[in-house]
Design a protein around this motif. Structure first.
Motif, PDB file in Angstrom:
ATOM      1  N   MET A 452       0.828  -1.207   0.000  1.00  0.00           N
ATOM      2  CA  MET A 452       0.000   0.000   0.000  1.00  0.00           C
ATOM      3  C   MET A 452       0.869   1.266   0.000  1.00  0.00           C
ATOM      4  O   MET A 452       0.354   2.368  -0.157  1.00  0.00           O
ATOM      5  CB  MET A 452      -0.926   0.017   1.215  1.00  0.00           C
ATOM      6  N   THR A 453       2.166   1.120   0.211  1.00  0.00           N
ATOM      7  CA  THR A 453       3.080   2.265   0.170  1.00  0.00           C
ATOM      8  C   THR A 453       3.924   2.176  -1.087  1.00  0.00           C
ATOM      9  O   THR A 453       4.045   1.113  -1.696  1.00  0.00           O
ATOM     10  CB  THR A 453       3.993   2.285   1.398  1.00  0.00           C
ATOM     11  N   ARG A 454       4.562   3.302  -1.466  1.00  0.00           N
ATOM     12  CA  ARG A 454       5.282   3.283  -2.740  1.00  0.00           C
ATOM     13  C   ARG A 454       6.358   4.347  -2.808  1.00  0.00           C
ATOM     14  O   ARG A 454       6.292   5.372  -2.113  1.00  0.00           O
ATOM     15  CB  ARG A 454       4.315   3.483  -3.900  1.00  0.00           C
ATOM     16  N   TRP A 455       7.356   4.080  -3.667  1.00  0.00           N
ATOM     17  CA  TRP A 455       8.311   5.097  -4.072  1.00  0.00           C
ATOM     18  C   TRP A 455       7.767   5.787  -5.305  1.00  0.00           C
ATOM     19  O   TRP A 455       7.155   5.160  -6.174  1.00  0.00           O
ATOM     20  CB  TRP A 455       9.662   4.469  -4.431  1.00  0.00           C
ATOM     21  N   ALA A 456       7.971   7.104  -5.376  1.00  0.00           N
ATOM     22  CA  ALA A 456       7.583   7.864  -6.561  1.00  0.00           C
ATOM     23  C   ALA A 456       8.663   8.883  -6.866  1.00  0.00           C
ATOM     24  O   ALA A 456       9.148   9.587  -5.979  1.00  0.00           O
ATOM     25  CB  ALA A 456       6.248   8.569  -6.347  1.00  0.00           C
ATOM     26  N   SER A 457       9.051   8.958  -8.136  1.00  0.00           N
ATOM     27  CA  SER A 457       9.997   9.974  -8.579  1.00  0.00           C
ATOM     28  C   SER A 457       9.263  11.283  -8.834  1.00  0.00           C
ATOM     29  O   SER A 457       8.029  11.339  -8.808  1.00  0.00           O
ATOM     30  CB  SER A 457      10.693   9.519  -9.860  1.00  0.00           C
ATOM     31  N   ARG A 458      10.031  12.340  -9.082  1.00  0.00           N
ATOM     32  CA  ARG A 458       9.405  13.605  -9.482  1.00  0.00           C
ATOM     33  C   ARG A 458       8.658  13.429 -10.790  1.00  0.00           C
ATOM     34  O   ARG A 458       9.037  12.617 -11.634  1.00  0.00           O
ATOM     35  CB  ARG A 458      10.458  14.704  -9.646  1.00  0.00           C
ATOM     36  N   GLU A 459       7.598  14.176 -10.958  1.00  0.00           N
ATOM     37  CA  GLU A 459       6.789  14.039 -12.169  1.00  0.00           C
ATOM     38  C   GLU A 459       7.504  14.637 -13.372  1.00  0.00           C
ATOM     39  O   GLU A 459       8.186  15.661 -13.266  1.00  0.00           O
ATOM     40  CB  GLU A 459       5.429  14.717 -11.992  1.00  0.00           C
ATOM     41  N   GLY A 460       7.326  13.958 -14.518  1.00  0.00           N
ATOM     42  CA  GLY A 460       7.715  14.549 -15.798  1.00  0.00           C
ATOM     43  C   GLY A 460       9.148  14.393 -16.224  1.00  0.00           C
ATOM     44  O   GLY A 460       9.562  15.022 -17.205  1.00  0.00           O
TER      45      GLY A 460
END
Length: 554
Positions: A452-460
């Motif tokens: 339910m948790t995640r890594w996310a990079s900056r958008e675009g």
């Protein structure tokens, strides 16, 4: 979105999938069924009709299946050659299309077909055709789920949102298919099941409070839920093939919701309303979501609940299921004077009938509920005699056949846990990423074992990357990437065995056709300390985001 009347169109390979004594099976067909009809399982503590032989019951099931197949199973989609569907009416808005069927019907058909394999030599081909349709008519909200309407138009594929019940049945049927035919053919049934369970059903339907919402258009904080979706034995099968404790938490919570509800609104009947809302739970109001007036009563959605409840006792022995089944069966026997023909198609929660005739989708589940108690033998016998020749319409006939399969022991429990998988070497190890979207999306979220948790990079941005330090050189055998909506269309997997920080990366896998969801990437056994996902091209306008980044090894 308008909903229709009857529920939003509603393990091992060689592990014995049944419990109790099994009679002789018919010869397997050319495709090599492992669980060919008839399996005629005897479930511990569960009655079967006693006034007829097992052979006679099996014959009644095959005759009903032949009728059902000829009447409802179709493969005439000009927009999807080779695609099968279950023809059935819907109520609700088909948004300009001519609706031919639903995800609900697709789920019924896929379970029925896999259970009838061995009797029907074409079952596997039909099943694969039903699965082809389920995948082509993907939901507009989550492509791992099925849109709720089948229409003969390319434009209908991906146009509609989903319905919870159909997807639960479809995913469950894939587990049955894995048990029936194995997963080494043109469709990897087990892998498809796992992907649908986790990236479809869990991602879209399991709420933050561990209820099941109504569709992928519904909220993750929703309290509204449809009890006919509470397919408890399905959820246990999901747990067995994924090992994800989320499903046990959902089961326990749904039992709590049911018990809270009945203690307040139906202590003498055990009945539950078509829709349940709020905390503490209560009946939805009339005309809920514009379905029909009796959404606050035991009507055409909730009529299916008794089968879903009693199966959890038959297959898994949960005493909570037996208690609920016994209460409903005891009440309906008294209400009808022991005659199933006196059951009506609708009840208030206090047991007052507002329906005016007997229909199989109400009768058959009450007969199934009666199987959990030896005091109900005469009830089960009378019910079988009533239902075995009852032929009405798509909805009642399909659910009647499912109950017939259960009552005769020909709906078998799917096998237990899959073959033990290689350990996840990346679990809770050190990670580094190129960028982070913000607080709460750090790289370590991708290796914490919490889906339910995640890594996310900056958008675009392109490229972006994340790597895990295994702590020492290990023998790795594969990588699993569980993508959030922001996935990589083009990426590669790289490894390094440098000491200290990695400097020399070796490419071991690449793709330019990533489509999100779960990517399971087997690798030849090799030594590595660092493993990196290097994203080259995004599949969405966002960034890159992973729920889990696993590295399997020896």
């Amino acid at each position: 979105m308008m909903l229709q009347k009857v529920c939003l169109f509603l393990l091992c390979l060689f592990v014995t999938a049944s419990v109790g004594a099994v009679g002789p099976a018919s010869p397997a067909s050319a495709v090599g069924e492992l669980k060919p009809f008839p399996q005629q399982v005897s479930y511990p503590g569960i009655l079967k009709p006693s006034q007829v032989t097992q052979a006679a019951m099996n014959q009644a099931v095959t005759a009903y299946y032949d009728y059902w197949k000829a009447t409802y199973l179709k493969s005439n989609l000009t927009s999807l050659p080779g695609g099968y569907y279950v023809k059935g009416d819907i109520t609700g808005d088909p948004d300009g299309f001519t609706a031919l069927g639903s995800s609900e019907g697709q789920g019924y058909g896929m379970i029925i077909t896999v259970l009838m394999a061995g009797y029907d030599p074409n079952a596997k081909a039909i099943y694969d055709g039903l699965f082809k349709t389920a995948r082509a008519y993907k939901s507009s909200g989550n492509p791992n789920l099925m849109g709720w309407v089948v229409a003969d138009s390319k434009a209908a594929q991906g146009h509609f949102g989903s319905a919870t019940d159909g997807d639960l049945d479809i995913a469950y049927s894939l587990i049955l298919a894995h048990n029936q035919w194995g997963s080494g053919g043109s469709v990897n049934y087990l892998q498809e099941a796992k992907k649908m369970i986790t990236d479809g059903i869990k991602a879209s339907y399991v709420t933050s409070g561990y209820r099941l919402n109504l569709g992928d258009w519904d909220g993750k904080d929703a309290l509204n839920t449809r009890p006919s979706d509470w397919m408890l034995s399905h959820l246990r099968a999901f747990y067995e093939v994924t090992g994800d404790e989320t499903w046990i938490r959902v089961i326990d919570n749904l039992y709590d919701v049911y018990q809270q509800f009945t203690s307040t609104y139906s202590p003498n009947t055990g009945l539950i309303s078509d829709f349940v809302v709020g905390d503490p739970p209560k009946p939805a109001p009339e005309w809920y979501l514009d379905e029909f007036k009796e959404t606050n009563q035991y009507a055409y959605n909730a009529s299916r609940v008794p089968l879903r409840i009693v199966m959890d006792y038959a297959f898994y022995g949960d005493p909570r299921a037996k208690a609920l089944a016994d209460k409903m069966a005891g009440w309906i026997k008294g209400k009808t004077g022991g005659s199933p023909a006196n059951i009506k198609n609708g009840y208030k929660l206090d047991g007052t009938a507002f329906g005016d005739y007997a229909t199989a989708v109400f009768v058959s589940p009450f007969i199934s509920a009666g199987t959990a108690n030896p005091a109900n033998q005469a009830w089960v016998n009378a019910g079988w005699d009533w239902m075995k020749n009852k032929k009405e319409d798509y909805f009642s006939d399909s659910y009647n056949l499912l109950n017939m399969l259960f009552l005769t022991g020909n709906w078998w429990k799917p096998g237990g846990s899959p073959v033990p998988e290689a350990p996840n070497l990346a679990l809770n190890k050190t990670t580094v990423s190129s960028t982070v979207e913000g607080v709460g999306f750090e790289s370590g979220k991708a290796v914490d074992g919490n889906q339910m948790t995640r890594w996310a990079s900056r958008e675009g941005n392109d490229p972006e990357w994340i790597y895990v330090d295994l702590g020492s050189v290990q023998q790795i055998t594969g990588v699993k990437l569980r993508w959030e909506v922001a996935y990589a269309k083009r990426y590669k997997i790289e490894i390094s065995s440098d000491s200290g920080s990695p400097e020399h990366w070796q490419e071991v896998y690449s793709t330019s056709s990533g489509d999100g969801g779960l990517d399971e990437i087997p690798l030849a056994p090799q030594a590595a300390r660092y493993v990196r996902m290097y994203g080259i091209e995004r599949g969405t306008p966002y960034g890159y985001s992973l729920y889990e980044f696993e590295v399997t090894g020896q």
